[in-house]
Each structure stands twice: as C-alpha cells, then as structure tokens.
Write a protein that holds these residues in place. Structure first.
Motif, PDB file in Angstrom:
ATOM      1  N   PHE A  63      -3.222  -3.137  16.847  1.00 15.95           N
ATOM      2  CA  PHE A  63      -2.647  -2.816  15.534  1.00 15.95           C
ATOM      3  C   PHE A  63      -1.697  -1.624  15.608  1.00 15.95           C
ATOM      4  O   PHE A  63      -0.752  -1.513  14.839  1.00 15.95           O
ATOM      5  CB  PHE A  63      -3.741  -2.500  14.511  1.00 15.95           C
TER       6      PHE A  63
ATOM      7  N   SER B 108       2.559  -1.527  15.990  1.00 17.75           N
ATOM      8  CA  SER B 108       3.601  -1.549  14.952  1.00 17.75           C
ATOM      9  C   SER B 108       3.574  -0.294  14.080  1.00 17.75           C
ATOM     10  O   SER B 108       4.388  -0.156  13.167  1.00 17.75           O
ATOM     11  CB  SER B 108       3.431  -2.794  14.078  1.00 17.75           C
ATOM     12  N   LEU B 109       2.642   0.607  14.355  1.00 17.24           N
ATOM     13  CA  LEU B 109       2.521   1.798  13.494  1.00 17.24           C
ATOM     14  C   LEU B 109       3.689   2.757  13.750  1.00 17.24           C
ATOM     15  O   LEU B 109       3.948   3.123  14.892  1.00 17.24           O
ATOM     16  CB  LEU B 109       1.181   2.505  13.769  1.00 17.24           C
ATOM     17  N   PRO B 110       4.404   3.168  12.696  1.00 16.73           N
ATOM     18  CA  PRO B 110       5.531   4.091  12.893  1.00 16.73           C
ATOM     19  C   PRO B 110       5.081   5.385  13.593  1.00 16.73           C
ATOM     20  O   PRO B 110       3.960   5.862  13.377  1.00 16.73           O
ATOM     21  CB  PRO B 110       6.005   4.384  11.470  1.00 16.73           C
TER      22      PRO B 110
ATOM     23  N   ASP C 211      -9.815   3.151   1.739  1.00 17.56           N
ATOM     24  CA  ASP C 211     -10.456   3.943   0.670  1.00 17.56           C
ATOM     25  C   ASP C 211     -10.561   3.110  -0.618  1.00 17.56           C
ATOM     26  O   ASP C 211     -11.575   3.139  -1.310  1.00 17.56           O
ATOM     27  CB  ASP C 211      -9.643   5.211   0.371  1.00 17.56           C
TER      28      ASP C 211
ATOM     29  N   LEU D 268      -4.946   7.326  11.870  1.00 18.91           N
ATOM     30  CA  LEU D 268      -5.739   8.209  11.003  1.00 18.91           C
ATOM     31  C   LEU D 268      -6.979   7.485  10.465  1.00 18.91           C
ATOM     32  O   LEU D 268      -8.066   8.042  10.414  1.00 18.91           O
ATOM     33  CB  LEU D 268      -4.888   8.731   9.849  1.00 18.91           C
ATOM     34  N   ALA D 269      -6.794   6.228  10.098  1.00 17.79           N
ATOM     35  CA  ALA D 269      -7.944   5.477   9.581  1.00 17.79           C
ATOM     36  C   ALA D 269      -8.948   5.213  10.698  1.00 17.79           C
ATOM     37  O   ALA D 269     -10.159   5.296  10.492  1.00 17.79           O
ATOM     38  CB  ALA D 269      -7.469   4.180   8.944  1.00 17.79           C
TER      39      ALA D 269
ATOM     40  N   VAL E  89       0.826  -1.200   0.000  1.00 12.38           N
ATOM     41  CA  VAL E  89       0.000   0.000   0.000  1.00 12.38           C
ATOM     42  C   VAL E  89       0.861   1.251   0.000  1.00 12.38           C
ATOM     43  O   VAL E  89       1.802   1.365   0.781  1.00 12.38           O
ATOM     44  CB  VAL E  89      -0.879   0.010   1.283  1.00 12.38           C
TER      45      VAL E  89
ATOM     46  N   GLY F 167      -4.582   0.836   6.596  1.00 10.98           N
ATOM     47  CA  GLY F 167      -4.740   2.262   6.860  1.00 10.98           C
ATOM     48  C   GLY F 167      -5.746   2.875   5.880  1.00 10.98           C
ATOM     49  O   GLY F 167      -6.453   2.165   5.150  1.00 10.98           O
ATOM     50  N   GLY F 168      -5.760   4.203   5.846  1.00 14.95           N
ATOM     51  CA  GLY F 168      -6.757   4.909   5.043  1.00 14.95           C
ATOM     52  C   GLY F 168      -6.621   4.666   3.546  1.00 14.95           C
ATOM     53  O   GLY F 168      -7.627   4.661   2.829  1.00 14.95           O
TER      54      GLY F 168
ATOM     55  N   HIS G   4      -1.187  13.383   5.111  1.00 14.41           N
ATOM     56  CA  HIS G   4      -2.492  14.051   5.165  1.00 14.41           C
ATOM     57  C   HIS G   4      -2.756  14.686   6.541  1.00 14.41           C
ATOM     58  O   HIS G   4      -3.106  15.866   6.641  1.00 14.41           O
ATOM     59  CB  HIS G   4      -3.593  13.038   4.824  1.00 14.41           C
TER      60      HIS G   4
ATOM     61  N   ALA H 292     -10.665   8.046   8.512  1.00 11.53           N
ATOM     62  CA  ALA H 292     -10.901   7.531   7.150  1.00 11.53           C
ATOM     63  C   ALA H 292     -11.893   6.375   7.082  1.00 11.53           C
ATOM     64  O   ALA H 292     -12.640   6.257   6.116  1.00 11.53           O
ATOM     65  CB  ALA H 292      -9.567   7.123   6.525  1.00 11.53           C
TER      66      ALA H 292
HETATM   67  N1  LIG Z   1     -12.397   8.217   3.383  1.00 10.62           N
HETATM   68  C1  LIG Z   1     -12.206   9.209   4.202  1.00 10.62           C
HETATM   69  O1  LIG Z   1     -13.145   9.776   4.766  1.00 10.62           O
HETATM   70  C2  LIG Z   1     -10.804   9.670   4.483  1.00 10.62           C
HETATM   71  C3  LIG Z   1     -10.558  10.574   5.528  1.00 10.62           C
HETATM   72  C4  LIG Z   1      -9.233  10.933   5.803  1.00 10.62           C
HETATM   73  C5  LIG Z   1      -8.199  10.407   5.042  1.00 10.62           C
HETATM   74  N2  LIG Z   1      -8.484   9.542   4.033  1.00 10.62           N
HETATM   75  C6  LIG Z   1      -7.409   8.962   3.225  1.00 10.62           C
HETATM   76  O2  LIG Z   1      -6.596   8.172   4.072  1.00 10.62           O
HETATM   77  C7  LIG Z   1      -5.308   8.064   3.479  1.00 10.62           C
HETATM   78  C8  LIG Z   1      -4.248   8.172   4.551  1.00 10.62           C
HETATM   79  O3  LIG Z   1      -4.421   7.104   5.445  1.00 10.62           O
HETATM   80  P1  LIG Z   1      -3.245   6.646   6.419  1.00 10.62           P
HETATM   81  O4  LIG Z   1      -2.672   7.820   7.075  1.00 10.62           O
HETATM   82  O5  LIG Z   1      -3.773   5.537   7.228  1.00 10.62           O
HETATM   83  O6  LIG Z   1      -2.130   6.150   5.395  1.00 10.62           O
HETATM   84  P2  LIG Z   1      -1.725   4.700   4.863  1.00 10.62           P
HETATM   85  O7  LIG Z   1      -2.912   3.863   4.622  1.00 10.62           O
HETATM   86  O8  LIG Z   1      -0.789   4.934   3.735  1.00 10.62           O
HETATM   87  O9  LIG Z   1      -0.933   4.081   6.083  1.00 10.62           O
HETATM   88  C9  LIG Z   1       0.242   4.692   6.506  1.00 10.62           C
HETATM   89  C10 LIG Z   1       1.450   3.748   6.432  1.00 10.62           C
HETATM   90  O10 LIG Z   1       1.415   2.914   7.571  1.00 10.62           O
HETATM   91  C11 LIG Z   1       1.376   1.547   7.178  1.00 10.62           C
HETATM   92  N3  LIG Z   1       0.549   0.916   8.201  1.00 10.62           N
HETATM   93  C12 LIG Z   1      -0.783   1.032   8.368  1.00 10.62           C
HETATM   94  N4  LIG Z   1      -1.143   0.421   9.510  1.00 10.62           N
HETATM   95  C13 LIG Z   1      -0.017  -0.077  10.063  1.00 10.62           C
HETATM   96  C14 LIG Z   1       0.264  -0.775  11.263  1.00 10.62           C
HETATM   97  N5  LIG Z   1      -0.695  -1.066  12.144  1.00 10.62           N
HETATM   98  N6  LIG Z   1       1.541  -1.145  11.509  1.00 10.62           N
HETATM   99  C15 LIG Z   1       2.530  -0.815  10.643  1.00 10.62           C
HETATM  100  N7  LIG Z   1       2.339  -0.125   9.503  1.00 10.62           N
HETATM  101  C16 LIG Z   1       1.074   0.237   9.233  1.00 10.62           C
HETATM  102  C17 LIG Z   1       0.866   1.528   5.774  1.00 10.62           C
HETATM  103  O11 LIG Z   1       1.307   0.392   5.051  1.00 10.62           O
HETATM  104  C18 LIG Z   1       1.460   2.820   5.237  1.00 10.62           C
HETATM  105  O12 LIG Z   1       2.799   2.614   4.885  1.00 10.62           O
HETATM  106  C19 LIG Z   1      -5.208   9.158   2.437  1.00 10.62           C
HETATM  107  O13 LIG Z   1      -5.215   8.586   1.163  1.00 10.62           O
HETATM  108  C20 LIG Z   1      -6.466   9.991   2.653  1.00 10.62           C
HETATM  109  O14 LIG Z   1      -6.959  10.537   1.456  1.00 10.62           O
HETATM  110  C21 LIG Z   1      -9.753   9.158   3.747  1.00 10.62           C
END
Ligand SMILES: NC(=O)c1ccc[n+]([C@@H]2O[C@H](COP(=O)([O-])OP(=O)(O)OC[C@H]3O[C@@H](n4cnc5c(N)ncnc54)[C@H](O)[C@@H]3O)[C@@H](O)[C@H]2O)c1
Length: 354
Positions: free
Chosen positions: A155, A158-160, A95, A118-119, A57, A90-91, A242, A123
């Motif tokens: 979960f 492990s998130l950075p 999405d 964030l998700a 992703v 994640g988001g 974001h 999201a």
């Molecule tokens: N649908 C909506 O209402 C809404 C609202 C806000 C943001 N978004 C969208 O969300 C996206 C951003 O989401 P994000 O910040 O979650 O980014 P992402 O999904 O890219 O995740 C961030 C990073 O963390 C990694 N990751 C995720 N969960 C992990 C975990 N538990 N342990 C280790 N690594 C993990 C992923 O592989 C990625 O490298 C954007 O595309 C944005 O447009 C959507």
C-alpha cells in the motif's frame, strides 16, 4: 506474518507485503475504503463485497456528518450485528470507520487495513476512534479496538512522499519514548522507511495499550511530542500534517527537557532532528499564536482559583531523556516559550546550511 502481542490483546496484528484475502473476516462483512485505494485493492485480487462504500477522505471531512450516511446505508442494507466492517485507508478513514463501527447497533466488530505509514505505525492500533468538532480535533470518539489489523507494505508504494515523511515521525517518537537513541538516529538518516521499524513500533504500542487501554498512566507516554505538536498543528491552520507537527513537537520537547533541568541532548542529535524538520520552518507559528492553544490543550488542567490566562493552568508534558525512557511531568504552559524560540532558531540554522 502475525506479530506477537500480549496474551488477551484485543487486536490480532498482521504485517504483510501484499494484501491477503484469507485475512478478511470469515463471516458477513462490508468494506469502507478510501477511494484512492480502490484500484490498488481490486487489482491485488481483493474482493469488493456488496454494499461497499468507497469514500473520499480528508481531514476537513473528518466529521460526524460524514459518517451519518454510512450508518444510514448500513441500516438500509441492513448490515447484521454479527457482520464485520473492514476499514481500508489512512488514519482519517480508520478513525471514522472505527467510530461508525462503535456506533452502529451500539458496536459491531471491525478490522483495519491501514494504508498510510502514520496509520500503520500509530492510528490503526489502540482502539481510539473519533471525529473532529469545530472546537478541535478528535473531540468526539469512542474506544473500540479493531479485531484485526493488517498492514501491507504494498500500500505504501502509492503513498505521497510527504505522507511517508509524516509517518516517520511517529516511528521516531517511539524510539525517543524508550530512549533508543541508535534506533532514533537511524530513522533520522536519509533512506527508505524499513518495515522492521513499523513492526517494532507496533509491538511496543501493543504492549503499552494492553497495559493501559484507557490512557490512565503509561499510555500517555505515546503523546510525546504532541503537546507542542498539537498547538503548532492547530496554529498552522492544519497546514502542518499531524506527524509533521509531532516531529516539531519532538524537537521542542528535547529542548524543554533541558530547560527543566534534565541532561541536555547532544547537539549532533538535535541538529539531525532539525535538519529533517527544516523544510517545515515556514509553517511554525509564532509563540503568541501557540500559547492560547496550549492553554486549551485537551490534557490541560485548570488550577482552582487561577484565571485561564494565568500560570495557574497546568499541562501534562512528556519529557524524553537521552538513552533513557521518557518521563511525565505537569508543567505550566509558559515553560514552552523558550524551547519554542530555540526550535525556530535551530530550524533556521539548518535551513541556511541546506
Ligand atoms: N486513533 C489514533 O490513535 C490516531 C493516532 C494518530 C493519528 N490519528 C489520526 O490520523 C489522521 C491522520 O492520518 P493519515 O496521516 O493517515 O492521514 P489521511 O488518512 O488523511 O491520509 C493521508 C492522505 O494520503 C491518502 N492515502 C492514504 N493511503 C494512501 C496510499 N496507500 N496511497 C495513496 N494515497 C494514500 C489519503 O487519501 C490522504 O489524502 C488524523 O486525523 C489523526 O487525528 C489517530
């Protein structure tokens, strides 16, 4: 624990410490998950159904071309129209998986198991799904609410750290929309993210989304910090995440509120915001790079008879108020120039103190 949501709300929301297989769909289902979570998922004893897709992703791959092979895969299986898609990630993943679920057979049910803060905070709830186009983010999508959202604290282990901080800004945003200053100030302090904050944020968002699912009015408040935020995010070439861009947008919008005559935020509060945001200062683009992006904002409205680069374009802005709920206003994009300059100054001040 099941979160109380409004009667008739499309999504059941669960907050858990660890993943629980009994919350997976009862009928046929398949999984599409971020491959980074595979080990976490399986070692927690969670099932990997036949035809699971583990995918890598990234925002760069949040495109229609990424989800087409998923749709072909489901059609080959074939995935039945009564089946449920479970999205784990994640988001970006949620999405895309949400949009793929909306498109496959004109819509199959889906569950979302968000794995980034964030998700979890934003999201995964609210039914907005989508992918990016070359012209901008999330320009293609569908409203397709998941049947169930299951957020598990395990979960996040492990998130950075950068992504934890990124998600924190969506929580701060929720407090500012409601004028909950003590809560906002608590979240700006150092210390771990509390799951109770996520719970409070989801409960608030569920109410708003239920009352205004298509973003005709009240739901627009959830865009607090996003007007300048989106411009800064794009102008950084997406070097800003974001949530980070939203954080900068929040500080910008507090300054804008004062600029348009609302009561100024106390300097201590602005400094607390700027202190957390100061490391992002090098990624804040100069004003000339932001203005064209503000003019192209998805929510910008062109006033008939005015040229694109004239102050005849109006932009929808959300203005926070200290201790009171945020309000909505339509303003010329140029009003952001001075808050943008003050934002840069405040960040520089805090960076020099660090
Ligand atoms: N649908 C909506 O209402 C809404 C609202 C806000 C943001 N978004 C969208 O969300 C996206 C951003 O989401 P994000 O910040 O979650 O980014 P992402 O999904 O890219 O995740 C961030 C990073 O963390 C990694 N990751 C995720 N969960 C992990 C975990 N538990 N342990 C280790 N690594 C993990 C992923 O592989 C990625 O490298 C954007 O595309 C944005 O447009 C959507």
């Amino acid at each position: 624990m099941r979160l109380a949501t409004p009667t008739g709300f499309a999504t059941e929301v669960f907050l858990q410490e660890t993943p629980d297989p009994s919350l997976l769909p009862e009928g046929p289902w398949t999984l599409v998950g971020d491959v980074r979570l595979r080990e976490t998922w399986t070692s927690a004893g969670m099932p990997e159904p036949a035809h699971t897709l583990w995918v890598s992703v990234s925002e760069e791959e949040k495109k229609l071309r990424t989800i087409l092979p998923w749709l072909e895969h489901w059609a080959r299986v074939p995935l039945h129209r009564e089946a449920t898609v479970v999205a784990l990630g994640g988001g970006v993943l949620s999405d895309m998986a949400g949009l793929a679920s909306a498109l496959y057979l004109r819509g199959v049910a889906w569950q979302v198991w968000p794995t980034s803060l964030l998700a979890m905070a934003d999201a995964a709830l609210g039914g907005k799904t989508g992918v990016d186009l070359a012209a901008g983010k999330n320009l293609v999508g569908a409203f397709h609410a998941p049947r169930r959202l299951v957020a598990c604290t395990a979960f996040l282990e492990s998130l950075p750290t950068r992504h934890l901080e990124n998600g924190r800004w969506e929580l701060v945003k929720t407090a500012l929309i409601q004028g909950e200053m003590a809560w906002a100030a608590e979240m700006l302090q150092d210390g771990p993210v509390k799951f109770a904050w996520v719970e409070r944020t989801l409960a608030y968002k569920a109410g708003v989304v239920h009352r205004d699912p298509r973003e005709a009015g009240e739901r627009r408040l959830l865009n607090l910090g996003h007007t300048l935020g989106h411009a800064l995010e794009a102008a950084s070439g997406y070097g800003l995440l974001h949530g980070e861009a939203v954080g900068l947008g929040l500080l910008g919008t507090c300054l804008l509120a004062e600029e348009v005559g609302l009561k100024a935020f106390p300097p201590a509060f602005l400094e607390a915001l700027a202190r957390r945001l100061a490391p992002l200062a090098p990624l804040v683009a100069p004003w000339p790079a932001c203005l064209p992006l503000l003019l192209r904002d998805k929510k910008a409205k062109h006033v008939p008879g005015a040229a694109e680069d004239e102050p005849g374009t109006e932009i929808h802005c959300i203005l926070p108020r200290f201790g009171e709920p945020a309000i909505q206003r339509t303003l010329a994009p140029q009003v952001w120039e001075s808050p943008h300059a003050r934002l840069i100054d405040l960040l520089a001040q805090e960076a020099s103190r660090a």
